[in-house]
Design a protein around this motif. Structure first.
Motif, PDB file in Angstrom:
ATOM      1  N   ALA A 112       0.808  -1.224   0.000  1.00  0.00           N
ATOM      2  CA  ALA A 112       0.000   0.000   0.000  1.00  0.00           C
ATOM      3  C   ALA A 112       0.839   1.270   0.000  1.00  0.00           C
ATOM      4  N   VAL A 113       1.933   1.285   0.759  1.00  0.00           N
ATOM      5  CA  VAL A 113       2.696   2.533   0.899  1.00  0.00           C
ATOM      6  C   VAL A 113       3.437   2.922  -0.372  1.00  0.00           C
ATOM      7  N   THR A 114       3.530   2.027  -1.329  1.00  0.00           N
ATOM      8  CA  THR A 114       4.200   2.379  -2.580  1.00  0.00           C
ATOM      9  C   THR A 114       3.315   3.249  -3.465  1.00  0.00           C
ATOM     10  N   SER A 115       2.020   3.289  -3.203  1.00  0.00           N
ATOM     11  CA  SER A 115       1.079   4.010  -4.059  1.00  0.00           C
ATOM     12  C   SER A 115       1.058   5.496  -3.742  1.00  0.00           C
ATOM     13  N   ASP A 116       0.441   6.266  -4.633  1.00  0.00           N
ATOM     14  CA  ASP A 116       0.377   7.718  -4.484  1.00  0.00           C
ATOM     15  C   ASP A 116      -0.708   8.151  -3.509  1.00  0.00           C
TER      16      ASP A 116
END
Length: 256
Positions: free
Chosen positions: A112-116
């Motif tokens: 999740a944290v890789t997304s914008d």
């Protein structure tokens, strides 16, 4: 693909994790995510991607029951592949949004944290966070960097050392998620944001995302071999294996 459902919309694609009830991450799911995002990155008709899960679970994290059975070569290969997937997603150039449909601890948070943007389902019991310390898995430097990217180094440091899992309100106030919305509109909210992005000139949008992420990308260890080797070696530490075995037995008995 057996673990993913891919739904191509006009201008963007929804990738839904679909592995059992909780979307636990194993090597097959990692491989499918790698292949899917590689294909979407190369497809000029796809301008953005939404990653989502199933009701109540975005992803419960690593499938520790399966991973516990891996031999040394297999676990080493898994950590390497999962680390490569993280780098692939964090460097994904197109707009990328996570529609978090429930629980998303540990490995779920890594995705999740890789997304914008991240929109999380409202629910008193849903949690998100990097709790690797609490479950005896070595965290990588790359993960500490992205946690700090979203919430600042001080708070990220405290939460990572505690192995803290955050409820929705804590995640929103810390900057880990953008907003908490009812479960039934999580995906709809993500799609609304994506459609907003699609109104912009796409070259300008991609260029701007690159500029905003430059500092983060500069901090990443693109090889990360030492960190992954460290995680693999600690996996076999006798006291950690004993705790892992107890966890696996406990979880397996609950499923009976």
């Amino acid at each position: 693909m057996s673990n993913l459902k891919v739904d191509k919309k006009e201008g963007y694609t929804i990738v839904q994790m679909n592995r059992g009830k909780v979307n636990a991450i194993n090597r097959e799911m990692v491989r499918e995510l790698q292949q899917t995002f590689e294909s979407l990155a190369e497809d000029d008709s796809v301008l953005g991607v939404i990653l989502t899960g199933q009701p109540h679970y975005f992803s419960a994290g690593l499938d520790l029951i399966e991973l516990y059975q891996y031999n040394k070569e297999e676990i080493s290969e898994f950590f390497s592949a999962f680390g490569s997937l993280y780098l692939q997603l964090v460097q994904f150039k197109k707009p990328f949004i996570s529609a978090i449909t429930g629980h998303s601890p540990a490995g779920g948070t890594v995705l999740a944290v890789t997304s914008d943007n991240r929109y999380m389902a409202a629910g008193d019991n849903y949690v998100i966070g990097l709790n690797e310390v609490a479950v005896n898995i070595q965290i990588s430097q790359n993960l500490t960097e992205i946690y700090a990217y979203w919430m600042g180094y001080g708070l990220a440091s405290r939460y990572i050392l505690e192995g803290k899992l955050l409820n929705g309100h804590e995640a929103e106030s810390s900057g880990l998620v953008d907003a908490i919305v009812p479960l039934e509109v999580v995906l709809e909210t993500a799609e609304k944001k994506m459609k907003h992005y699609l109104k912009a000139d796409q070259q300008i949008l991609v260029n701007t995302k690159a500029k905003l992420r430059k500092h983060l990308w500069d901090q990443l260890d693109l090889n990360a071999e030492n960190s992954l080797k460290e995680a693999s070696q600690l996996w076999w530490k006798p006291e950690i294996r004993a705790k892992m075995e107890a966890y696996v037995k406990s979880f397996s008995s609950k499923k009976k």
